[in-house]
Design an enzyme around this catalytic site. Structure first.
Site, short mmCIF file in Angstrom:
data_model
loop_
_atom_site.label_atom_id
_atom_site.label_comp_id
_atom_site.label_asym_id
_atom_site.label_seq_id
_atom_site.Cartn_x
_atom_site.Cartn_y
_atom_site.Cartn_z
N SER A 1 2.82 -7.97 6.14
CA SER A 1 3.78 -6.87 5.51
C SER A 1 4.82 -7.67 5.36
CB SER A 1 3.84 -5.95 6.56
OG SER A 1 4.19 -6.53 7.92
N ASP B 1 1.19 -6.90 1.79
CA ASP B 1 0.88 -5.46 2.03
C ASP B 1 2.35 -4.56 2.03
OD1 ASP B 1 -0.61 -3.61 3.18
OD2 ASP B 1 -0.16 -3.77 5.23
N HIS B 2 2.19 -3.71 1.24
CA HIS B 2 3.38 -2.70 0.98
C HIS B 2 4.59 -3.42 0.37
CE1 HIS B 2 1.40 0.82 2.78
NE2 HIS B 2 0.81 -0.04 3.64
N ASP C 1 4.00 -0.94 -3.64
CA ASP C 1 3.73 0.23 -3.23
C ASP C 1 5.09 1.14 -3.87
OD1 ASP C 1 3.49 2.87 -1.97
OD2 ASP C 1 3.59 1.87 -0.11
N GLU D 1 -0.09 1.97 -5.77
CA GLU D 1 -0.53 3.15 -4.88
C GLU D 1 -0.20 4.42 -5.47
OE1 GLU D 1 0.05 2.91 -0.71
OE2 GLU D 1 0.00 5.07 -0.56
N HIS E 1 -0.95 5.81 8.69
CA HIS E 1 -0.76 4.57 9.15
C HIS E 1 -0.51 4.90 10.76
CE1 HIS E 1 0.40 3.29 5.32
NE2 HIS E 1 -0.33 2.16 5.66
N SER F 1 -3.85 -1.39 13.10
CA SER F 1 -3.47 -0.61 14.55
C SER F 1 -4.76 -1.16 15.24
CB SER F 1 -3.66 0.71 14.21
OG SER F 1 -2.43 1.06 13.42
P1 13P Z 1 -3.88 1.21 10.02
O1 13P Z 1 -2.40 1.60 11.00
O2 13P Z 1 -4.67 2.44 10.12
O3 13P Z 1 -4.47 0.09 11.01
O4 13P Z 1 -3.67 0.94 8.73
C1 13P Z 1 -3.11 -0.43 8.45
C2 13P Z 1 -2.52 -0.36 6.95
O5 13P Z 1 -2.95 0.49 5.96
C3 13P Z 1 -1.82 -1.57 6.39
O6 13P Z 1 -1.47 -1.62 5.07
O1 G3H Z 2 0.93 -0.39 6.79
C1 G3H Z 2 1.62 -1.19 7.52
C2 G3H Z 2 0.99 -2.18 8.44
O2 G3H Z 2 0.17 -1.82 9.27
C3 G3H Z 2 2.03 -3.32 8.68
O3 G3H Z 2 2.88 -2.72 9.76
O4 G3H Z 2 5.16 -3.15 8.75
O5 G3H Z 2 4.67 -3.02 11.33
O6 G3H Z 2 4.09 -4.97 10.01
P1 G3H Z 2 4.30 -3.45 9.83
ZN ZN Z 3 -0.87 0.58 4.56
#
Ligand code: 13P
Ligand code: G3H
Ligand code: ZN
Length: 332
Positions: free
Chosen positions: A58, A95-96, A117, A147, A191, A280
């Site tokens: 991320s 990610d995102h 995203d 997304e 999330h 998580s």
């Molecule tokens: P969780 O918080 O359910 O693990 O989701 C993680 C996620 O979607 C990361 O992009």
């Molecule tokens: O979707 C988000 C992921 O769980 C990453 O979380 O932005 O706290 O690293 P973070």
């Molecule tokens: Zn996510």
């Protein structure tokens, strides 16, 4: 920083992984990492269970660990897998991603996959932003996840506390206009460790919270509109009750934490959902073991003595998820 392609690093994109996963009725795990122990657990867990995987970073992880160091850690993982004599392949994924510049920076520094995203933007703006990222990514052989729909988080304000489910009517147009490679959707996951408020759940006879089911009807509608197209599920941690229990028994305070039941994830993995994001649950596994060590041995102060068991538990969890939940074990 000098531009480097993921190919030079020895990474792969998700293209082939997703094709096989959709056809085979399983999902590729996407595990987030921020530090060495998480990376070791992900790599060793996926090598041991012979699972292809997605190493997910991320923007927060990049800030926490340093973007250059993270990239070299991913390169180290390639070497580590090779040395172990394994043929397990993985993609390095942003990610995102929220801006074109962030996605470009990752593509230029060796990521093989990025997520843009744009789900919080208006539809047309999401299309325009996603399309721009796709054009740059594809010119560099990199794949893109977009997304549609917004995942709720109960920490959000009241308005956003409800998921804005993906509208099946939009998906075909979105995929066509953006040329995106995979699509994250909103069907009731969210999330973090508090995916649902107690008010949204029912309590079973043991007093355990049971969350509302995911909207598989929406997923089916989406699949009808874009048959065989790779679908991504975010917010897909189970919030493993055993870890929550250990944390709470060892001085933690995770009240009413609740996630997606394993059975529903299995069902999703058998569908067009071919990437399941898990962050998580990894955090919970680590925290549970660290709290346990400190509770049982308050005098411990060697990080290896608490990070080691945390890493071991995370690896065990990853093997379990790959084998029993996602079905990706043995598919390397
Ligand atoms: P969780 O918080 O359910 O693990 O989701 C993680 C996620 O979607 C990361 O992009
Ligand atoms: O979707 C988000 C992921 O769980 C990453 O979380 O932005 O706290 O690293 P973070
Ligand atoms: Zn996510």
């Amino acid at each position: 920083m000098e531009k480097i392609s993921y190919k030079e690093i020895g990474l792969v994109t998700t293209k082939e992984m997703f094709q096989k996963a959709v056809a085979g009725g399983y999902a590729i795990p996407a595990y987030n990492f921020n530090n060495m122990e998480q990376l070791q657990a992900i790599v060793l867990g996926c090598v041991e269970s012979q699972s292809p995987f997605i190493l997910q970073v991320s923007s927060g992880a990049r800030k926490y660990a340093n973007q250059t160091l993270l990239r070299f850690m991913a390169m180290g993982a390639v070497a580590m897998i090779k040395e172990a004599g394994s043929n397990v392949k993985f993609a390095l994924h942003l990610d995102h991603g929220d801006t074109f510049d962030l996605c470009k920076s990752c593509i230029d520094s060796g990521f093989s996959s990025v997520m843009i995203d744009g789900s919080h933007h208006k539809y047309d703006e999401n299309v325009a932003l996603t399309k721009k990222v796709v054009e740059y990514a594809h010119a560099n052989g990199v794949v893109v996840e977009g997304e549609l729909g917004v995942l709720a988080g109960i920490e959000d304000d009241v308005e956003a506390a409800k998921s804005i489910y993906t509208q099946p009517d939009e998906v075909e147009d979105f995929v066509k206009k953006t040329n995106v490679d995979s699509l994250a959707i909103s069907i009731g996951t969210s999330h973090g460790a508090y995916k649902f408020t107690p008010a949204q759940c029912t309590r079973n006879e043991k007093g355990v919270l049971e969350p509302p089911p995911l909207r598989f009807d929406i997923l089916e509608e989406i699949e009808k509109r874009i048959p065989g197209f790779p679908i991504v599920l975010h917010g897909a941690s189970s919030v493993v009750p055993e870890y929550v229990d250990i944390i709470n028994k060892c001085g933690g305070a995770l009240k009413d934490a609740v996630g997606i039941p394993t059975e529903q994830l299995r069902r999703a993995a058998r569908s067009a959902v071919c990437k399941i994001n898990i962050d998580s649950d990894g955090r919970l596994a680590i925290t549970a073991m660290i709290r346990k060590v400190f509770t049982e041995n308050p005098g411990e102060f060697d990080p290896r003595k608490y990070l080691g068991p945390a890493r071991e538990e995370l690896k065990k969890m990853i093997i379990y998820k790959n084998k029993e939940v996602l079905g990706s074990a043995g598919k390397a």
